[in-house]
Design a protein around this motif. Structure first.
Motif, PDB file in Angstrom:
ATOM      1  N   ASP A 148       0.830  -1.208   0.000  1.00  0.00           N
ATOM      2  CA  ASP A 148       0.000   0.000   0.000  1.00  0.00           C
ATOM      3  C   ASP A 148       0.867   1.261   0.000  1.00  0.00           C
ATOM      4  O   ASP A 148       1.549   1.567   0.985  1.00  0.00           O
ATOM      5  CB  ASP A 148      -0.880  -0.040   1.258  1.00  0.00           C
ATOM      6  N   MET A 149       0.812   2.042  -1.096  1.00  0.00           N
ATOM      7  CA  MET A 149       1.655   3.220  -1.197  1.00  0.00           C
ATOM      8  C   MET A 149       1.110   4.428  -0.427  1.00  0.00           C
ATOM      9  O   MET A 149       1.841   5.384  -0.182  1.00  0.00           O
ATOM     10  CB  MET A 149       1.912   3.573  -2.675  1.00  0.00           C
ATOM     11  N   VAL A 150      -0.166   4.387  -0.008  1.00  0.00           N
ATOM     12  CA  VAL A 150      -0.673   5.447   0.879  1.00  0.00           C
ATOM     13  C   VAL A 150       0.013   5.331   2.236  1.00  0.00           C
ATOM     14  O   VAL A 150       0.493   6.319   2.801  1.00  0.00           O
ATOM     15  CB  VAL A 150      -2.220   5.351   1.026  1.00  0.00           C
ATOM     16  N   VAL A 151       0.100   4.115   2.745  1.00  0.00           N
ATOM     17  CA  VAL A 151       0.753   3.920   4.055  1.00  0.00           C
ATOM     18  C   VAL A 151       2.249   4.237   3.941  1.00  0.00           C
ATOM     19  O   VAL A 151       2.830   4.904   4.800  1.00  0.00           O
ATOM     20  CB  VAL A 151       0.511   2.476   4.567  1.00  0.00           C
ATOM     21  N   ALA A 152       2.876   3.810   2.843  1.00  0.00           N
ATOM     22  CA  ALA A 152       4.312   4.092   2.654  1.00  0.00           C
ATOM     23  C   ALA A 152       4.550   5.599   2.587  1.00  0.00           C
ATOM     24  O   ALA A 152       5.484   6.127   3.212  1.00  0.00           O
ATOM     25  CB  ALA A 152       4.808   3.412   1.370  1.00  0.00           C
ATOM     26  N   ALA A 153       3.676   6.316   1.849  1.00  0.00           N
ATOM     27  CA  ALA A 153       3.848   7.771   1.704  1.00  0.00           C
ATOM     28  C   ALA A 153       3.653   8.472   3.049  1.00  0.00           C
ATOM     29  O   ALA A 153       4.370   9.427   3.367  1.00  0.00           O
ATOM     30  CB  ALA A 153       2.853   8.313   0.677  1.00  0.00           C
ATOM     31  N   ALA A 154       2.700   7.977   3.849  1.00  0.00           N
ATOM     32  CA  ALA A 154       2.454   8.591   5.156  1.00  0.00           C
ATOM     33  C   ALA A 154       3.672   8.411   6.061  1.00  0.00           C
ATOM     34  O   ALA A 154       4.126   9.352   6.728  1.00  0.00           O
ATOM     35  CB  ALA A 154       1.208   7.976   5.790  1.00  0.00           C
ATOM     36  N   HIS A 155       4.237   7.189   6.074  1.00  0.00           N
ATOM     37  CA  HIS A 155       5.444   6.938   6.877  1.00  0.00           C
ATOM     38  C   HIS A 155       6.589   7.832   6.410  1.00  0.00           C
ATOM     39  O   HIS A 155       7.276   8.432   7.221  1.00  0.00           O
ATOM     40  CB  HIS A 155       5.865   5.468   6.770  1.00  0.00           C
ATOM     41  N   LEU A 156       6.792   7.870   5.103  1.00  0.00           N
ATOM     42  CA  LEU A 156       7.923   8.643   4.583  1.00  0.00           C
ATOM     43  C   LEU A 156       7.768  10.131   4.918  1.00  0.00           C
ATOM     44  O   LEU A 156       8.731  10.780   5.347  1.00  0.00           O
ATOM     45  CB  LEU A 156       8.036   8.444   3.057  1.00  0.00           C
ATOM     46  N   THR A 157       6.557  10.663   4.770  1.00  0.00           N
ATOM     47  CA  THR A 157       6.337  12.088   5.055  1.00  0.00           C
ATOM     48  C   THR A 157       6.718  12.410   6.504  1.00  0.00           C
ATOM     49  O   THR A 157       7.397  13.401   6.772  1.00  0.00           O
ATOM     50  CB  THR A 157       4.857  12.460   4.798  1.00  0.00           C
ATOM     51  N   ALA A 158       6.297  11.543   7.421  1.00  0.00           N
ATOM     52  CA  ALA A 158       6.626  11.776   8.836  1.00  0.00           C
ATOM     53  C   ALA A 158       8.126  11.611   9.064  1.00  0.00           C
ATOM     54  O   ALA A 158       8.759  12.412   9.775  1.00  0.00           O
ATOM     55  CB  ALA A 158       5.833  10.820   9.711  1.00  0.00           C
ATOM     56  N   GLN A 159       8.722  10.594   8.443  1.00  0.00           N
ATOM     57  CA  GLN A 159      10.164  10.342   8.653  1.00  0.00           C
ATOM     58  C   GLN A 159      11.016  11.500   8.130  1.00  0.00           C
ATOM     59  O   GLN A 159      12.060  11.798   8.699  1.00  0.00           O
ATOM     60  CB  GLN A 159      10.580   9.056   7.941  1.00  0.00           C
ATOM     61  N   LEU A 160      10.592  12.111   7.034  1.00  0.00           N
ATOM     62  CA  LEU A 160      11.399  13.203   6.457  1.00  0.00           C
ATOM     63  C   LEU A 160      11.621  14.312   7.487  1.00  0.00           C
ATOM     64  O   LEU A 160      12.687  14.937   7.522  1.00  0.00           O
ATOM     65  CB  LEU A 160      10.720  13.780   5.204  1.00  0.00           C
ATOM     66  N   GLN A 161      10.609  14.560   8.316  1.00  0.00           N
ATOM     67  CA  GLN A 161      10.761  15.639   9.310  1.00  0.00           C
ATOM     68  C   GLN A 161      11.814  15.301  10.361  1.00  0.00           C
ATOM     69  O   GLN A 161      12.377  16.205  10.989  1.00  0.00           O
ATOM     70  CB  GLN A 161       9.413  15.967   9.972  1.00  0.00           C
TER      71      GLN A 161
END
Ligand SMILES: CC(=O)N[C@@H](CCC[C@H](N)C(=O)O)C(=O)O
Length: 379
Positions: A200-213
């Motif tokens: 699921d790329m929605v879950v992957a994108a959500a994790h990545l967005t938070a990790q970038l910070q």
């Protein structure tokens, strides 16, 4: 100086026709039509893509002093209280470029109509695509610009947070280094009810967005400054389909190139982790990169002292900001400076409700005509 009605009309006309970078066709024509109404004896005009260069010949011409205004708009649906709103749905002058161009025309008008020419040549640069993909770098390299290359160059940017009549600047770094950031995540789509058969790329994108910070809080020296903003995420097709693709769009800001390389290195490491953790593939594209806006120490100090002496506007010595500006490329090659022009509006740059005060136009025309008159006399 109160802003003359003519310039308020010009600003409003430009506000109605916001256009994307390198598609400023109506804007270019509007500017050319206005410039054609000025006395032509001292003027030479060239176009470069959707930009315009106007030279005002001086009596001696030992030097050329440049003044640059940016021309493009942003993909924002306007939400101001104006009667003269954008006529281009989804596009808006939300970063003050309509104001910047009007000020450029006002200064140009003064020098075109002046009884006697000043000693130096003047060059007015109307530059496309500041918001992206960046017009300054290719314009600098263009033959048209190089033939009239100025010896000094100046520019300004509206500042919502300062009152009208304030000019804020500093010697050295004023704006940050920038890099756009586009990350595509490609997984395996599927039925919403069978997540174990998909990635699921929605879950992957959500994790990545938070990790970038976490890069900003854990990898950048707290005494340095950096920003990562993800301004747009797109993923999926329907609420009961697991998304096969996601795309993050953002920007990176740093005060040094060293930090920029470090931040990019950490982004690449975190993206590798997402690929491993979510069994997907990722592609990173850094889009357009702008170098910092670095004001020439001596010339900026001289301008600041001139402001204090003449009191044409109130000087505020500001700190650097994490905004970006491809005017930085001009300043990397040509000495000069940029300053913030107080425009007194509660909404910030890039906001759909921003309504910069039109009184700022008169302040800037007055300040820059007087400064250029002083400078063009050989100082
Ligand atoms: C003054 C201002 O707002 N400039 C823009 C420049 C955009 C740079 C590039 N497209 C990016 O998004 O990184 C800004 O957002 O600071």
């Amino acid at each position: 100086m109160a802003t003359p009605a003519k310039y308020i009309d010009i600003r409003r006309s430009l506000h109605r026709i916001p256009e994307p970078g390198f598609a400023e066709f109506k804007t270019q024509q509007f500017l050319l039509d206005y410039i054609a109404t000025l006395p032509q004896e001292r003027l030479e005009i060239k176009t470069w893509r959707t930009g315009i260069l106007v030279k005002v010949k001086g009596s001696v011409g030992a030097r050329t002093l440049g003044y640059r205004a940016d021309m493009d708009a942003l993909p924002i649906q306007e939400d101001t209280s104006y009667e003269f709103q954008s006529t281009h749905p989804g596009w808006m002058h939300a970063c003050g470029h309509d104001v910047h161009m009007t000020i450029g025309l006002g200064i140009l008008t003064h020098f075109a109509q002046r009884d006697e020419p000043v000693a130096d040549h003047l060059l007015f640069v109307f530059q496309p695509a500041e918001e992206g993909p960046g017009g300054a770098l290719p314009m600098l390299a263009a033959e048209e610009f190089q033939a009239w290359r100025p010896d000094l160059i100046f520019g300004l940017h509206i500042a919502p947070e300062y009152p009208v009549g304030t000019i804020a600047t500093r010697p050295g770094i004023l704006f940050a280094n920038t890099s756009e950031l586009f990350i595509d995540l490609i997984g395996k789509g599927g039925h919403a009810a069978f997540p174990h058969q998909a990635n699921d790329m929605v879950v992957a994108a959500a994790h990545l967005t938070a990790q970038l910070q976490s890069i900003i809080s854990r990898n950048v020296n707290p005494l340095d400054s950096a920003v990562i903003t993800v301004g747009k995420i797109e993923a999926g097709t329907k609420q009961n389909i697991i998304a096969e693709r996601a795309r993050l769009e953002g920007t990176i800001r740093t005060l040094s190139m060293d930090s920029m390389h470090k931040v990019k290195g950490r982004i690449e490491a975190l993206v590798k982790g997402i690929e491993a953790g979510f069994e997907c593939r990722a592609e990173i594209d850094y889009g357009a990169n702008y170098c910092q806006v670095y004001n020439h120490d001596e010339i900026t100090r001289e301008f600041m002292n001139w402001l204090k002496e003449t009191q044409v506007a109130r000087l505020h010595e500001c700190t650097e900001a994490m905004t970006g500006e491809d005017f930085g490329y001009f300043l990397a090659e040509i000495p000069g400076f940029m300053f913030w022009l107080g425009a007194d509006t509660p909404y910030g740059l890039h906001h759909a409700k921003i309504e910069p005060s039109e009184e700022a136009i008169g302040v800037a025309i007055d300040t820059m005509t007087r400064y250029l008159e002083w400078k063009a006399a050989g100082r």
